[in-house]
Design an enzyme around this catalytic site. Structure first.
Site, mmCIF file in Angstrom:
data_model
loop_
_atom_site.group_PDB
_atom_site.id
_atom_site.type_symbol
_atom_site.label_atom_id
_atom_site.label_comp_id
_atom_site.label_asym_id
_atom_site.label_seq_id
_atom_site.Cartn_x
_atom_site.Cartn_y
_atom_site.Cartn_z
ATOM 1 N N GLU A 22 0.864 -1.171 0.000
ATOM 2 C CA GLU A 22 0.000 0.000 0.000
ATOM 3 C C GLU A 22 0.899 1.219 0.000
ATOM 4 O O GLU A 22 2.032 1.174 0.492
ATOM 5 C CB GLU A 22 -0.954 0.007 1.179
ATOM 6 C CG GLU A 22 -0.314 0.129 2.521
ATOM 7 C CD GLU A 22 -1.325 0.086 3.654
ATOM 8 O OE1 GLU A 22 -1.152 0.865 4.596
ATOM 9 O OE2 GLU A 22 -2.258 -0.727 3.600
ATOM 10 N N TYR A 75 5.920 1.419 -9.135
ATOM 11 C CA TYR A 75 5.215 0.153 -8.949
ATOM 12 C C TYR A 75 4.508 -0.272 -10.235
ATOM 13 O O TYR A 75 4.573 -1.436 -10.633
ATOM 14 C CB TYR A 75 4.209 0.256 -7.797
ATOM 15 C CG TYR A 75 4.826 0.572 -6.461
ATOM 16 C CD1 TYR A 75 6.055 0.043 -6.073
ATOM 17 C CD2 TYR A 75 4.190 1.419 -5.557
ATOM 18 C CE1 TYR A 75 6.626 0.334 -4.846
ATOM 19 C CE2 TYR A 75 4.748 1.721 -4.323
ATOM 20 C CZ TYR A 75 5.966 1.176 -3.972
ATOM 21 O OH TYR A 75 6.514 1.471 -2.759
#
Length: 148
Positions: free
Chosen positions: A102, A114
């Site tokens: 997260e 990411y």
């Protein structure tokens, strides 16, 4: 540059890096608690200087990136990508099927990294993280390792 396993004795220097890199850093005690049978902590060194680190927890075939942190003075040089690639390879070696994380919604640089490495957004936690003037969402992302 080399990436090596860290130990509980590295928590103080990890905490200093956290303090410099994050608006709401983990405490030294919280970092020290991340050394145990379910965790893998790795550090990126240049000579004798720790420039960044990762903390991963793995339970059976699910790995979670708890923290990835690079000294601000060393950011923008691809070190975060290097650390993340090591995390992915390590999770695969340990038979993880998924790598989860997260990230603060405002951390566009991390989200972009990411995504470039194959992570996809799978959800959000509304108002999860504190900010200087309120709260912001946590973006939940994962990478299915069987397709890497």
């Amino acid at each position: 540059m080399k990436i090596v396993s860290l130990s509980r004795q590295d928590a103080p220097i990890m905490a200093l890096i956290e303090l410099k890199a994050h608006s709401h850093p983990m405490s030294e005690g919280a970092l020290a608690d991340c050394f145990g049978p379910l965790y893998r902590c790795s550090g990126l060194y240049e000579d004798d200087a720790l420039l960044g680190f990762t903390i991963v927890q793995q339970i059976v075939d699910e790995a979670t990136l708890f923290d990835i942190c690079v000294l601000p003075s060393a950011q923008g040089k691809g070190l975060g990508k290097l650390l993340l690639q090591q995390v992915i390879a390590d999770a695969q070696r340990h038979s993880a099927q998924v790598l989860m994380l997260e990230v603060r919604a405002s951390n566009r640089a991390a989200i972009s990294l990411y995504q470039r490495l194959g992570f996809t957004e799978i959800g959000r936690r509304k108002g999860y993280y504190p900010t200087a003037d309120g709260r912001e969402d946590a973006v939940l992302m994962d990478l299915r390792l069987e397709h890497c």
